[in-house]
Design an enzyme around this catalytic site. Structure first.
Site, PDB file in Angstrom:
ATOM      1  N   LYS A 115     -30.358  27.294  22.062  1.00  0.00           N
ATOM      2  CA  LYS A 115     -31.232  27.708  23.176  1.00  0.00           C
ATOM      3  C   LYS A 115     -31.605  29.173  23.025  1.00  0.00           C
ATOM      4  O   LYS A 115     -32.769  29.556  23.176  1.00  0.00           O
ATOM      5  CB  LYS A 115     -30.516  27.503  24.524  1.00  0.00           C
TER       6      LYS A 115
ATOM      7  N   ASP B  99     -32.686  24.279  35.076  1.00  0.00           N
ATOM      8  CA  ASP B  99     -32.229  22.919  34.766  1.00  0.00           C
ATOM      9  C   ASP B  99     -32.800  21.898  35.758  1.00  0.00           C
ATOM     10  O   ASP B  99     -32.775  20.698  35.489  1.00  0.00           O
ATOM     11  CB  ASP B  99     -30.698  22.847  34.873  1.00  0.00           C
TER      12      ASP B  99
ATOM     13  N   GLN C 227     -24.080  26.061  31.426  1.00  0.00           N
ATOM     14  CA  GLN C 227     -23.898  24.936  30.504  1.00  0.00           C
ATOM     15  C   GLN C 227     -22.818  23.988  31.033  1.00  0.00           C
ATOM     16  O   GLN C 227     -21.732  24.423  31.420  1.00  0.00           O
ATOM     17  CB  GLN C 227     -23.521  25.472  29.108  1.00  0.00           C
TER      18      GLN C 227
HETATM   19  N1  GUN Z   1     -25.077  19.814  29.053  1.00  0.00           N
HETATM   20  C1  GUN Z   1     -25.702  18.781  28.425  1.00  0.00           C
HETATM   21  N2  GUN Z   1     -27.012  18.759  28.752  1.00  0.00           N
HETATM   22  C2  GUN Z   1     -27.223  19.792  29.594  1.00  0.00           C
HETATM   23  C3  GUN Z   1     -28.375  20.282  30.257  1.00  0.00           C
HETATM   24  O1  GUN Z   1     -29.485  19.761  30.162  1.00  0.00           O
HETATM   25  N3  GUN Z   1     -28.167  21.382  31.041  1.00  0.00           N
HETATM   26  C4  GUN Z   1     -26.945  21.980  31.176  1.00  0.00           C
HETATM   27  N4  GUN Z   1     -26.861  23.032  31.965  1.00  0.00           N
HETATM   28  N5  GUN Z   1     -25.862  21.536  30.580  1.00  0.00           N
HETATM   29  C5  GUN Z   1     -26.012  20.456  29.781  1.00  0.00           C
END
Ligand code: GUN
Length: 289
Positions: free
Chosen positions: A54, A121, A98
């Site tokens: 990311k 998100d 996350q």
């Molecule tokens: N863990 C797995 N997929 C995601 C996501 O799309 N967002 C976040 N914050 N954590 C994740």
């Protein structure tokens, strides 16, 4: 005929390149770079890879990328305090915590603490509500990536039967909301569904998000189906090699359906591109642009 493999990596790169131009424009207009703050708690190996990817893509597209790594034993209150600080920081436009979080931390409480206008998100209850009412700001990134692929493939989804396999808050539920908004007829299947093969036999669109390696067999799918595989499962093959596979058995599915996303290189890159899309949208709103 072997199905077309949908190149999510190339599609995502096109989005990132378009974002680069938009981000440069935003920077010129506002004097600031759109900034994404990512919080990673603990040492989960997969999460570390996602967070690193990311950050890399964010920088490539011209975003400011901030990363905060907290010890696995961090208290819930300390994490909430960190989020409060980022909520109040004018230089930060998007916040992502996350998942998964360590067990001693209440994930709902944490996600609810992120300011909805910085929730890239789309997991805050306000944003979930906005998604279902058809007026979203941030849309969960993986379902958003899937919807862009489907829009590109079909244009309009009117009359299409979609089966979402999996009912998570991150993928299954928001995916169903988006498909509904795109005029598909939607069914959400899950671990208690009685006869999944019978449902899949009707599906023009399948979104697989169950988290079980090669769970969905090609024989269960309709010949002209389009299959989006959200699963990322690490397995050890017969030769003792570890590799990533999806929730759909790619080899048998590819012989049967019209198109399928591979793992890796399908939905994964789209998720990151959509995170950046959401971040720019939040930054624009906050700056009034
Ligand atoms: N863990 C797995 N997929 C995601 C996501 O799309 N967002 C976040 N914050 N954590 C994740």
């Amino acid at each position: 005929m072997t199905a077309k493999s949908i190149d999510g990596k190339a599609f995502a790169q096109k989005i990132v390149e378009a974002l680069r131009v938009e981000v440069a424009k935003f920077h010129a207009q506002s004097g600031v770079k759109p900034a994404l703050a990512v919080i990673l708690v603990g040492e989960d190996a997969a999460s570390q890879v996602y967070v690193r990817n990311k950050g890399k893509k964010a920088v490539e597209a011209g975003f400011e990328s901030l990363e905060f790594r907290l010890d696995a034993a961090v208290s819930e209150q300390a994490l909430l305090d960190k989020i409060s600080a980022l909520n109040n920081d004018e230089a930060v436009h998007g916040i992502l915590v996350q998942l998964p979080l360590p067990e001693h931390i209440d994930s709902d409480k944490v996600l609810n603490h992120i300011a909805p206008e910085k929730d890239v998100d789309g997991f805050h209850p306000v944003n979930i509500g906005r998604l279902w009412s058809g007026n979203p700001v941030s849309i969960p990134c993986t379902p958003l990536g899937c919807s862009l692929i489907l829009k590109d493939y079909f244009g309009d989804l009117s009359g299409k039967q979609a089966v979402v396999v999996g009912r998570s808050n991150i993928v299954g539920k928001p995916m169903a909301a988006l498909l509904l908004q795109m005029n598909a007829t939607v069914c959400i299947a899950h671990s208690k569904t009685a006869d999944l093969p019978a449902l899949l036999a009707q599906a023009d669109i399948v979104v697989a998000a169950v988290g079980q390696a090669n769970f969905i067999r090609g024989e269960w799918l309709k010949a002209d189906a389009v299959v989006l595989d959200v699963g990322i499962n690490r397995i050890t093959d017969e030769d003792g090699q570890t590799k990533l596979v999806g929730d759909v058995d790619f080899i048998s599915a590819r012989e049967k359906v019209a198109a399928i996303t591979p793992v890796p290189g399908g939905i994964g890159p789209m998720t990151i591109a959509c995170l950046l899309k959401n971040t720019l949208a939040c930054a624009r709103k906050i700056q009034g642009l």
